[in-house]
Design an enzyme around this catalytic site. Structure first.
Site, PDB file in Angstrom:
ATOM      1  N   TYR A  42       0.808  -1.212   0.000  1.00  0.00           N
ATOM      2  CA  TYR A  42       0.000   0.000   0.000  1.00  0.00           C
ATOM      3  C   TYR A  42       0.849   1.273   0.000  1.00  0.00           C
ATOM      4  O   TYR A  42       0.303   2.373  -0.113  1.00  0.00           O
ATOM      5  CB  TYR A  42      -0.944   0.012   1.202  1.00  0.00           C
ATOM      6  CG  TYR A  42      -2.318  -0.500   0.884  1.00  0.00           C
ATOM      7  CD1 TYR A  42      -3.443   0.283   1.097  1.00  0.00           C
ATOM      8  CD2 TYR A  42      -2.495  -1.766   0.367  1.00  0.00           C
ATOM      9  CE1 TYR A  42      -4.711  -0.190   0.807  1.00  0.00           C
ATOM     10  CE2 TYR A  42      -3.749  -2.248   0.072  1.00  0.00           C
ATOM     11  CZ  TYR A  42      -4.856  -1.463   0.288  1.00  0.00           C
ATOM     12  OH  TYR A  42      -6.106  -1.932  -0.002  1.00  0.00           O
ATOM     13  N   LYS A  57       2.510 -14.114   5.606  1.00  0.00           N
ATOM     14  CA  LYS A  57       2.790 -15.098   4.561  1.00  0.00           C
ATOM     15  C   LYS A  57       4.296 -15.357   4.539  1.00  0.00           C
ATOM     16  O   LYS A  57       4.941 -15.392   3.484  1.00  0.00           O
ATOM     17  CB  LYS A  57       2.286 -14.574   3.207  1.00  0.00           C
ATOM     18  CG  LYS A  57       2.264 -15.604   2.086  1.00  0.00           C
ATOM     19  CD  LYS A  57       1.235 -16.690   2.274  1.00  0.00           C
ATOM     20  CE  LYS A  57       1.217 -17.647   1.083  1.00  0.00           C
ATOM     21  NZ  LYS A  57       0.326 -18.810   1.297  1.00  0.00           N
ATOM     22  N   ASP A  68      -3.721 -17.154   4.225  1.00  0.00           N
ATOM     23  CA  ASP A  68      -4.759 -17.923   3.543  1.00  0.00           C
ATOM     24  C   ASP A  68      -5.475 -18.856   4.514  1.00  0.00           C
ATOM     25  O   ASP A  68      -6.706 -18.982   4.497  1.00  0.00           O
ATOM     26  CB  ASP A  68      -4.201 -18.692   2.342  1.00  0.00           C
ATOM     27  CG  ASP A  68      -2.858 -19.329   2.604  1.00  0.00           C
ATOM     28  OD1 ASP A  68      -2.130 -18.866   3.501  1.00  0.00           O
ATOM     29  OD2 ASP A  68      -2.508 -20.303   1.904  1.00  0.00           O
ATOM     30  N   ASP A 123      -6.457  -4.930   4.961  1.00  0.00           N
ATOM     31  CA  ASP A 123      -7.530  -4.377   4.142  1.00  0.00           C
ATOM     32  C   ASP A 123      -8.523  -5.473   3.765  1.00  0.00           C
ATOM     33  O   ASP A 123      -9.739  -5.299   3.856  1.00  0.00           O
ATOM     34  CB  ASP A 123      -6.925  -3.741   2.887  1.00  0.00           C
ATOM     35  CG  ASP A 123      -7.947  -2.961   2.080  1.00  0.00           C
ATOM     36  OD1 ASP A 123      -8.930  -2.468   2.665  1.00  0.00           O
ATOM     37  OD2 ASP A 123      -7.761  -2.839   0.864  1.00  0.00           O
TER      38      ASP A 123
END
Length: 333
Positions: free
Chosen positions: A123, A170, A203, A227
């Site tokens: 971002y 991740k 995930d 987000d």
């Protein structure tokens, strides 16, 4: 007495802002509003989306409550909200998700908070074309940025009596960036032995939230995951109409509903004011007015649960102002 910057916003913003002011007035907390413009309303009035007068008011008062803003296409800003976060280094985005009886949802026991890092990650918007046929975006994670957001999440958990912090990442694939975020989180967690700590790959976290959201409490994560997951969590509890938010920095905080400005409903006095009112509840807590915050939230919960004086999306036919009036009646009753 608190002097607070008030930005009614665009579209439905003025309607839900008026309702929220009505409810806050009934708390007895002495608030002096300093009303300012931003977004499309400011563009029409002053020719700019973020007038310096508005920024100066926030800088002076340190606390702002704002309605949803529209960022017109082709103005140079990616987002007025992002510009505000950058201007005041509002590094922590706070998004509670809680089920309320009477709000249609597949779940009845969700009570969690997403703590999203607000200034780094993809971002940051550092991207460019590589020739004509490829594009590249750079993911930035710094030790300072990771440490302050994770520490914010733990301090929030302690202050709010929460039991667990889950860091979302991740790092199995992005071993440098998310690896750094996770390593910093583990180090910070050592300073809070009273709070349970765990980590989840992003995930898997999405699947866990859909299957068993009741197991989670405070979630902390980099910007992009925050987000996405914060909207997922809003979906667990009935949608963005029930999703309050806050952007908090070292000494400045801006409180706002998560939903958009819904221009087609502007001025109709018929939309659900709950997200704006719950954002004001967060603001009261931030100011230390915990008793007033609890009264407002309890009254809102009772009105929604009864289902008699609520807006169309909650199954009723009340106007925005009528629902606000019912909440005030509960507080005084």
């Amino acid at each position: 007495m608190y002097r607070i910057t008030l930005i009614p916003g665009d579209g439905i913003g003025p309607d839900i802002t008026a309702a929220t002011k009505t409810v806050l007035a009934a708390t007895g907390v002495d608030i002096q509003w300093e009303e300012k413009l931003a977004g499309e309303t400011a563009l029409r009035e002053y020719g700019e989306l973020l007038p310096e007068d508005t920024l100066a008011s926030i800088r002076k008062n340190k606390v702002a409550l704002k309605g949803p803003l529209t960022t017109p296409v082709g103005t140079g800003f990616r987002s007025v909200n992002v510009a505000l976060r950058k201007e005041f280094d509002l590094f922590a985005n706070l998004r509670p998700a809680r089920t309320y009886q009477g709000v249609k949802s597949r779940y009845d026991n969700v009570d969690l908070v997403v703590v999203r890092e607000n200034t780094e990650d993809l971002y940051a918007g550092i991207e460019h074309m590589v020739g004509e046929d490829a594009a590249e975006s750079i993911k930035i994670i710094t030790r300072r940025g990771a440490e302050r957001i994770v520490r914010f999440a733990f301090e929030y958990a302690v202050r709010e009596g929460r039991k667990k912090v889950t860091v979302v990442h991740k790092a199995n694939i992005m071993k440098c960036t998310d690896g750094l975020f996770l390593a910093v989180a583990r180090k910070v967690a050592e300073n809070y032995p009273q709070i349970e700590f765990e980590d989840r790959i992003v995930d898997n976290m999405c699947m866990q939230l859909v299957q068993k959201p009741e197991l989670y409490d405070v979630l902390v994560m980099p910007n992009l995951y925050g987000d996405i997951i914060s909207d997922l969590c809003a979906g667990l509890v009935g949608g963005l109409g029930m999703a309050p938010g806050a952007n908090i920095g070292t000494d400045i905080a801006i409180f706002e509903p998560v939903h958009g400005s819904a221009p087609k409903y502007a001025g109709q006095n018929r939309v659900n004011p709950s997200a704006m009112i719950l954002s004001a509840v967060m603001m009261l807590k931030y100011l230390g007015e915990k008793e007033a915050a609890a009264r407002v939230e309890q009254a809102l919960a009772e009105v929604i649960s009864e289902g008699r004086v609520v807006t169309y999306d909650l199954g009723g036919s009340a106007s925005t102002s009528e629902m606000a009036g019912a909440i005030v009646d509960k507080m005084s009753g």
